[in-house]
Design a protein around this motif. Structure first.
Motif, PDB file in Angstrom:
ATOM      1  N   GLY A 252       0.804  -1.217   0.000  1.00 26.95           N
ATOM      2  CA  GLY A 252       0.000   0.000   0.000  1.00 26.95           C
ATOM      3  C   GLY A 252       0.834   1.262   0.000  1.00 26.95           C
ATOM      4  O   GLY A 252       0.348   2.331   0.358  1.00 26.95           O
ATOM      5  N   HIS A 253       2.098   1.160  -0.401  1.00 28.48           N
ATOM      6  CA  HIS A 253       3.024   2.294  -0.468  1.00 28.48           C
ATOM      7  C   HIS A 253       3.450   2.484  -1.926  1.00 28.48           C
ATOM      8  O   HIS A 253       4.215   1.684  -2.471  1.00 28.48           O
ATOM      9  CB  HIS A 253       4.266   2.049   0.391  1.00 28.48           C
ATOM     10  N   GLU A 254       2.956   3.517  -2.549  1.00 22.98           N
ATOM     11  CA  GLU A 254       3.268   3.798  -3.943  1.00 22.98           C
ATOM     12  C   GLU A 254       4.384   4.830  -4.037  1.00 22.98           C
ATOM     13  O   GLU A 254       4.225   5.974  -3.599  1.00 22.98           O
ATOM     14  CB  GLU A 254       2.033   4.321  -4.679  1.00 22.98           C
ATOM     15  N   VAL A 255       5.508   4.438  -4.593  1.00 21.60           N
ATOM     16  CA  VAL A 255       6.629   5.367  -4.765  1.00 21.60           C
ATOM     17  C   VAL A 255       6.290   6.338  -5.891  1.00 21.60           C
ATOM     18  O   VAL A 255       5.880   5.924  -6.987  1.00 21.60           O
ATOM     19  CB  VAL A 255       7.927   4.609  -5.053  1.00 21.60           C
ATOM     20  N   THR A 256       6.477   7.628  -5.629  1.00 19.63           N
ATOM     21  CA  THR A 256       6.119   8.655  -6.609  1.00 19.63           C
ATOM     22  C   THR A 256       7.322   9.429  -7.138  1.00 19.63           C
ATOM     23  O   THR A 256       7.227  10.076  -8.185  1.00 19.63           O
ATOM     24  CB  THR A 256       5.116   9.653  -5.992  1.00 19.63           C
ATOM     25  N   ARG A 257       8.446   9.374  -6.426  1.00 14.05           N
ATOM     26  CA  ARG A 257       9.615  10.127  -6.886  1.00 14.05           C
ATOM     27  C   ARG A 257      10.879   9.565  -6.243  1.00 14.05           C
ATOM     28  O   ARG A 257      10.860   9.125  -5.087  1.00 14.05           O
ATOM     29  CB  ARG A 257       9.471  11.605  -6.532  1.00 14.05           C
ATOM     30  N   VAL A 258      11.959   9.585  -7.015  1.00 14.76           N
ATOM     31  CA  VAL A 258      13.278   9.216  -6.495  1.00 14.76           C
ATOM     32  C   VAL A 258      14.260  10.303  -6.900  1.00 14.76           C
ATOM     33  O   VAL A 258      14.421  10.602  -8.084  1.00 14.76           O
ATOM     34  CB  VAL A 258      13.747   7.853  -7.051  1.00 14.76           C
ATOM     35  N   GLU A 259      14.909  10.916  -5.920  1.00 13.62           N
ATOM     36  CA  GLU A 259      15.908  11.951  -6.173  1.00 13.62           C
ATOM     37  C   GLU A 259      17.241  11.488  -5.613  1.00 13.62           C
ATOM     38  O   GLU A 259      17.303  10.910  -4.524  1.00 13.62           O
ATOM     39  CB  GLU A 259      15.486  13.267  -5.520  1.00 13.62           C
ATOM     40  N   THR A 260      18.314  11.744  -6.357  1.00 13.84           N
ATOM     41  CA  THR A 260      19.625  11.271  -5.915  1.00 13.84           C
ATOM     42  C   THR A 260      20.725  12.204  -6.387  1.00 13.84           C
ATOM     43  O   THR A 260      20.599  12.868  -7.430  1.00 13.84           O
ATOM     44  CB  THR A 260      19.893   9.856  -6.462  1.00 13.84           C
ATOM     45  N   ASP A 261      21.791  12.262  -5.591  1.00 15.87           N
ATOM     46  CA  ASP A 261      23.003  12.969  -6.019  1.00 15.87           C
ATOM     47  C   ASP A 261      24.093  11.975  -6.406  1.00 15.87           C
ATOM     48  O   ASP A 261      25.249  12.357  -6.617  1.00 15.87           O
ATOM     49  CB  ASP A 261      23.499  13.901  -4.912  1.00 15.87           C
ATOM     50  N   GLY A 262      23.718  10.703  -6.499  1.00 15.03           N
ATOM     51  CA  GLY A 262      24.673   9.664  -6.850  1.00 15.03           C
ATOM     52  C   GLY A 262      25.242   8.932  -5.654  1.00 15.03           C
ATOM     53  O   GLY A 262      25.809   7.841  -5.806  1.00 15.03           O
ATOM     54  N   VAL A 285      15.043  -0.632  -8.397  1.00 10.04           N
ATOM     55  CA  VAL A 285      13.707  -0.423  -8.949  1.00 10.04           C
ATOM     56  C   VAL A 285      13.249  -1.681  -9.678  1.00 10.04           C
ATOM     57  O   VAL A 285      13.823  -2.069 -10.704  1.00 10.04           O
ATOM     58  CB  VAL A 285      13.683   0.797  -9.891  1.00 10.04           C
ATOM     59  N   GLY A 286      12.204  -2.305  -9.124  1.00 10.64           N
ATOM     60  CA  GLY A 286      11.640  -3.503  -9.749  1.00 10.64           C
ATOM     61  C   GLY A 286      10.564  -3.197 -10.756  1.00 10.64           C
ATOM     62  O   GLY A 286      10.030  -4.109 -11.392  1.00 10.64           O
ATOM     63  N   ALA A 287      10.215  -1.928 -10.926  1.00  9.47           N
ATOM     64  CA  ALA A 287       9.241  -1.517 -11.925  1.00  9.47           C
ATOM     65  C   ALA A 287       9.906  -1.464 -13.299  1.00  9.47           C
ATOM     66  O   ALA A 287      11.102  -1.734 -13.451  1.00  9.47           O
ATOM     67  CB  ALA A 287       8.655  -0.157 -11.541  1.00  9.47           C
ATOM     68  N   SER A 288       9.126  -1.095 -14.310  1.00  8.28           N
ATOM     69  CA  SER A 288       9.619  -1.065 -15.684  1.00  8.28           C
ATOM     70  C   SER A 288      10.610   0.079 -15.901  1.00  8.28           C
ATOM     71  O   SER A 288      10.642   1.044 -15.122  1.00  8.28           O
ATOM     72  CB  SER A 288       8.445  -0.897 -16.645  1.00  8.28           C
ATOM     73  N   PRO A 289      11.418   0.012 -16.971  1.00  7.42           N
ATOM     74  CA  PRO A 289      12.297   1.146 -17.297  1.00  7.42           C
ATOM     75  C   PRO A 289      11.512   2.437 -17.523  1.00  7.42           C
ATOM     76  O   PRO A 289      12.018   3.527 -17.207  1.00  7.42           O
ATOM     77  CB  PRO A 289      12.999   0.681 -18.578  1.00  7.42           C
ATOM     78  N   GLN A 290      10.288   2.331 -18.054  1.00  9.84           N
ATOM     79  CA  GLN A 290       9.458   3.523 -18.235  1.00  9.84           C
ATOM     80  C   GLN A 290       9.111   4.152 -16.886  1.00  9.84           C
ATOM     81  O   GLN A 290       9.163   5.382 -16.714  1.00  9.84           O
ATOM     82  CB  GLN A 290       8.176   3.163 -18.991  1.00  9.84           C
ATOM     83  N   GLU A 291       8.758   3.308 -15.917  1.00  9.01           N
ATOM     84  CA  GLU A 291       8.420   3.798 -14.589  1.00  9.01           C
ATOM     85  C   GLU A 291       9.651   4.382 -13.896  1.00  9.01           C
ATOM     86  O   GLU A 291       9.569   5.401 -13.208  1.00  9.01           O
ATOM     87  CB  GLU A 291       7.818   2.676 -13.756  1.00  9.01           C
ATOM     88  N   LEU A 292      10.789   3.739 -14.074  1.00 10.19           N
ATOM     89  CA  LEU A 292      12.033   4.268 -13.503  1.00 10.19           C
ATOM     90  C   LEU A 292      12.311   5.667 -14.029  1.00 10.19           C
ATOM     91  O   LEU A 292      12.670   6.576 -13.270  1.00 10.19           O
ATOM     92  CB  LEU A 292      13.193   3.333 -13.845  1.00 10.19           C
ATOM     93  N   ALA A 293      12.136   5.870 -15.341  1.00  9.66           N
ATOM     94  CA  ALA A 293      12.369   7.189 -15.927  1.00  9.66           C
ATOM     95  C   ALA A 293      11.407   8.221 -15.352  1.00  9.66           C
ATOM     96  O   ALA A 293      11.792   9.361 -15.077  1.00  9.66           O
ATOM     97  CB  ALA A 293      12.227   7.116 -17.443  1.00  9.66           C
ATOM     98  N   ALA A 294      10.151   7.812 -15.152  1.00  6.48           N
ATOM     99  CA  ALA A 294       9.170   8.739 -14.584  1.00  6.48           C
ATOM    100  C   ALA A 294       9.532   9.111 -13.147  1.00  6.48           C
ATOM    101  O   ALA A 294       9.354  10.265 -12.732  1.00  6.48           O
ATOM    102  CB  ALA A 294       7.781   8.106 -14.632  1.00  6.48           C
ATOM    103  N   LEU A 295      10.053   8.183 -12.382  1.00  4.81           N
ATOM    104  CA  LEU A 295      10.405   8.446 -10.989  1.00  4.81           C
ATOM    105  C   LEU A 295      11.601   9.379 -10.862  1.00  4.81           C
ATOM    106  O   LEU A 295      11.679  10.190  -9.941  1.00  4.81           O
ATOM    107  CB  LEU A 295      10.698   7.133 -10.264  1.00  4.81           C
ATOM    108  N   THR A 296      12.552   9.253 -11.776  1.00 11.64           N
ATOM    109  CA  THR A 296      13.790  10.032 -11.683  1.00 11.64           C
ATOM    110  C   THR A 296      13.778  11.289 -12.548  1.00 11.64           C
ATOM    111  O   THR A 296      14.687  12.119 -12.441  1.00 11.64           O
ATOM    112  CB  THR A 296      14.988   9.168 -12.101  1.00 11.64           C
ATOM    113  N   GLY A 297      12.762  11.416 -13.420  1.00 15.64           N
ATOM    114  CA  GLY A 297      12.706  12.567 -14.310  1.00 15.64           C
ATOM    115  C   GLY A 297      13.600  12.441 -15.517  1.00 15.64           C
ATOM    116  O   GLY A 297      13.852  13.423 -16.225  1.00 15.64           O
TER     117      GLY A 297
END
Length: 519
Positions: A252-262, A285-297
């Motif tokens: 029940g926890h939906e990840v909406t964003r991932v921010e990183t400085d490396g 990230v176990g989601a799709s590459p499309q979802e990964l791109a959306a999370l990281t911008g």
């Protein structure tokens, strides 16, 4: 929940659970965040028919690519059983129902080929071709849980120019047509190149070759096995192992964003109670590459498109066959091929590529409960009930949209079942059990349904086109040592869209965990 972890795993599919289990067992602090109410993703068992004690593997159904190494490393309480029959393909020859049975021993298979084709030539070609794929399987499969080799290294491992050319360089249609003469035999071989992959036998992109490769190398043998207790048994074993090792699993926890400085990352998630954030050294990230791109911008990868129809059924009895030479208990224990002659497959592809539904949808059918009755309650077993799974080919996502999905799903399912009926002595509808509300126990899932339910991009069960299991210029992330790296040093892809992903394997989860542990 802590405020900071060594690793946060996004998603709770089987690959993500593998990654979480490896990292927790290595002593890392791990938090797994899953959007749905239970972990498992596409590898879950459910009871879709009210009042019926039947646990169906609703989305995925057989196991080939899960390495024994992962089962051993994680001490998983999970088993598979081999099928006594590999496949049965019904047809009509000289006006009489017949078919090709593969399995039950070499003599039985040879006899079935001779009955279909009139001599031993096709059987000998079959035996030679699958000796070649078995050799490739034995040499390639162990590399899937090793650092990603480059193309030259994998070719050295294969060490067979004929096999390399047939599987890695030329469209698989050329190998099929040069080795086999019978249209039905050609079709049975080609199906492994088309499961979940919308392609022609001679597609120059070789996406069909990549699909074929992953369907014949599993376990180093190419065998497709039945998960005891259903696919949910794997999910439960992985969940138990990850939790026992100390990983925190939050549904029940939906990840909406991932921010990183490396070096450090901040993961934002949403629950019914609002938003929260958690820090991590690494994010997997176990989601799709499309979802990964959306999370990281980041810029998204090319669109993905699924191409399958999944139909789940519960029967009150197995149907009788028109072919009197084969027992239904054998025919449905393996893969039951429908409308999958070579020309039939080409025609269905052309019709779908032109924007229409195939007039004769190709499909593959099998009965889990013949090999593993534990998925049924004892009352259903005593009554002679069985499950039946139909996996349709050449039904690309482009044929479905929000307005027409229900109607097209119903039409396509009716057409697929009609193709099955053509080889039965009784209609499949007469064999369906009814649920507690008196409705037939049958459901169908289109690519659009899978995109909605599981967020598979375009309903693609592989999260995108499969890749050859080596590093080349097409590997999106560069590639890194394990093939799971991204442009962010502390973010790794551990889902099916990673190189060497796709299928029920756990391999991307293993490889992402190894990349973190080596870092």
């Amino acid at each position: 929940m802590r405020s900071s972890y060594d690793a946060v795993v996004v998603g709770g599919g089987h690959n993500a659970l593998v990654a979480a289990a490896y990292l927790a067992r290595a002593g890392r602090t791990v938090l797994l965040l899953e959007r749905l109410k239970e972990p498992g993703g596409a590898t879950v068992s459910t009871r879709p028919f009210p009042g019926m004690d039947a646990d169906l593997s609703r989305y995925s159904y057989l196991v080939s690519l899960l390495p024994k190494k992962i089962v051993r490393d994680l001490d998983l309480d999970f088993r598979v059983r081999t099928r006594t029959v590999s496949s049965y393909t019904p047809t009509v020859r000289d006006g009489q129902p017949t078919g090709l049975l593969v399995g039950g021993g070499e003599a039985r298979t040879r006899e079935s080929f001779a009955r279909l084709t009139g001599d031993d030539r096709e059987y000998e070609a079959w035996r030679d071709f699958y000796a070649l794929t078995a050799q490739v399987a034995a040499r390639v499969f162990p590399t899937l849980t090793e650092p990603l080799p480059d193309k030259a290294e994998l070719r050295r491992r294969v060490d067979d120019d004929t096999a390399w050319r047939a599987l890695f360089e030329e469209p698989i249609g050329k190998a099929v047509e040069s080795r086999f003469a019978d249209d039905l035999v050609r079709g049975v071989v080609l199906t492994d190149a088309l499961i979940g992959t919308f392609s022609d036998a001679h597609d120059p992109s070789l996406r069909q070759n990549r699909c074929f490769l992953y369907h014949v190398i599993g376990g180093g043998t190419g065998d497709w096995n039945v998960p005891v207790g259903g696919m949910g048994a794997l999910t439960r074993a992985l969940t138990d192992t990850a939790r026992a090792a100390g990983a925190e699993l939050r549904t029940g926890h939906e990840v909406t964003r991932v921010e990183t400085d490396g070096r450090r990352a901040e993961v934002t998630y949403r629950t019914e109670d609002g938003e929260g954030t958690v820090a991590a050294r690494h994010v997997l990230v176990g989601a799709s590459p499309q979802e990964l791109a959306a999370l990281t911008g980041d810029a998204p990868p090319p669109p993905a498109e699924g191409a399958q129809l999944k139909v789940n059924m519960l029967l009150k009895r197995l149907p009788a066959l028109r072919d009197p030479a084969v027992d239904p208990r054998e025919a449905f224990a393996g893969t039951f091929h429908i409308a999958e002659g070579y020309e039939e497959l080409a025609r269905a592809y052309a019709e779908a590529a032109a924007g229409g539904l195939p007039a004769a949808p190709p499909s593959e059918i099998y009965c889990h409960s013949l090999t593993d009755p534990t998925i049924l309650g004892q009352d259903l077993v005593d009554r002679g009930c069985h499950t039946l799974t139909l996996f349709g080919l050449h039904t690309p996502a482009r044929l479905f949209n929000d307005a027409t999905n229900d109607a097209v799903r119903a039409e396509l399912m009716a057409s697929a079942l009609a193709q099955l009926d053509a080889h039965l002595a009784e209609p499949i509808a007469d064999c369906l059990a009814t649920d507690a509300d008196g409705r037939p126990c049958v459901e169908a899932k289109t690519p659009l349904d899978l995109e909605r339910d599981l967020r598979l991009p375009g309903g693609n069960i592989f999260h995108g086109d499969l890749s050859f299991p080596y590093a080349d210029e097409n590997t999106p992330q560069g590639p890194g040592r394990w093939g799971v790296e991204t442009r962010h040093p502390n973010i790794h892809l551990c889902g099916a869209g990673a190189p060497r992903g796709g299928g029920v394997s756990g391999i991307p989860g293993h490889n992402a965990a190894m990349a973190v542990l080596e870092g």
